[in-house]
Design an enzyme around this catalytic site. Sequence first.
Site, mmCIF file in Angstrom:
data_model
loop_
_atom_site.group_PDB
_atom_site.id
_atom_site.type_symbol
_atom_site.label_atom_id
_atom_site.label_comp_id
_atom_site.label_asym_id
_atom_site.label_seq_id
_atom_site.Cartn_x
_atom_site.Cartn_y
_atom_site.Cartn_z
ATOM 1 N N GLY A 46 5.773 30.374 97.471
ATOM 2 C CA GLY A 46 5.046 29.190 97.045
ATOM 3 C C GLY A 46 6.010 28.052 96.789
ATOM 4 N N GLN A 51 9.039 20.157 93.337
ATOM 5 C CA GLN A 51 10.286 20.890 93.548
ATOM 6 C C GLN A 51 11.162 20.243 94.613
ATOM 7 O OE1 GLN A 51 7.952 24.811 93.727
ATOM 8 N NE2 GLN A 51 10.018 25.430 93.119
ATOM 9 N N CYS A 93 11.589 31.727 90.731
ATOM 10 C CA CYS A 93 11.245 30.379 91.162
ATOM 11 C C CYS A 93 12.384 29.810 92.006
ATOM 12 C CB CYS A 93 10.999 29.494 89.935
ATOM 13 S SG CYS A 93 10.576 27.794 90.331
ATOM 14 N N LEU A 94 12.044 29.141 93.100
ATOM 15 C CA LEU A 94 13.066 28.541 93.956
ATOM 16 C C LEU A 94 13.884 27.493 93.207
ATOM 17 C CD1 LEU A 94 11.076 28.124 97.297
ATOM 18 C CD2 LEU A 94 12.665 29.941 96.661
ATOM 19 N N HIS A 135 1.444 29.617 88.960
ATOM 20 C CA HIS A 135 2.850 29.206 88.876
ATOM 21 C C HIS A 135 3.041 27.829 89.509
ATOM 22 C CE1 HIS A 135 7.309 30.117 89.163
ATOM 23 N NE2 HIS A 135 7.188 29.171 90.069
ATOM 24 N N GLU A 136 2.486 27.640 90.705
ATOM 25 C CA GLU A 136 2.671 26.372 91.423
ATOM 26 C C GLU A 136 1.889 25.234 90.769
ATOM 27 O OE1 GLU A 136 5.098 26.296 93.369
ATOM 28 O OE2 GLU A 136 5.285 28.451 93.703
ATOM 29 N N HIS A 139 3.853 23.734 88.055
ATOM 30 C CA HIS A 139 4.825 22.738 88.518
ATOM 31 C C HIS A 139 4.203 21.342 88.577
ATOM 32 C CE1 HIS A 139 8.489 24.870 89.520
ATOM 33 N NE2 HIS A 139 7.810 25.791 90.190
#
Length: 174
Positions: A46, A51, A93-94, A135-136, A139
């Site tokens: 995701g 991000q 997480c990225l 999660h996304e 963000h």
Amino acid sequence: MAVLDLLYYPDEKLYQVSAQVTEFNSELKQLVDDMFETMYADEGIGLAAPQIGVFKRIVVIDTVGEKKKEDQLVLINPEIISSEGKTGINEGCLSVPGLRGHVDRFEKITVRAQNVTGEFFEKSADDLLAICMQHEIDHLNGKLFIDYLSPLKRNLYRKKAKLLAKERERLKKQ
């Protein structure tokens, strides 16, 4: 398609709340394609637009990871309209490389969103997809999974993140 640069914790921009998408055009479609390319390049499931430094309410998800269009989910201006149950996993997480931590999430959710052409739809999910969607969406609201962890864990990781940032800068200069 292009692989875009990610923002990394503790970059304060990651805590910015994203704006609604109001224009549905070819630029948006290109951004979505680039977001998928970026997510796949970093082996994520995701990615939210903040991000990559784009503060618009755009999320791309592919929990299967085989880069097939039918597995790709695009959520524009998503909002959770129903939720039930409790679950959680050790999330990563990225934008927070090298850290995983348990986060409590809803087990099942329904999201109302728009697609790349602006059409509204609803998507119900459970398990990994539901966790990834939550999660996304966090963000988009300026919240990171690390915010759910203990202050001790966050502080330890902040020190590690600063070292990682210095290493990334050093590698860029080579």
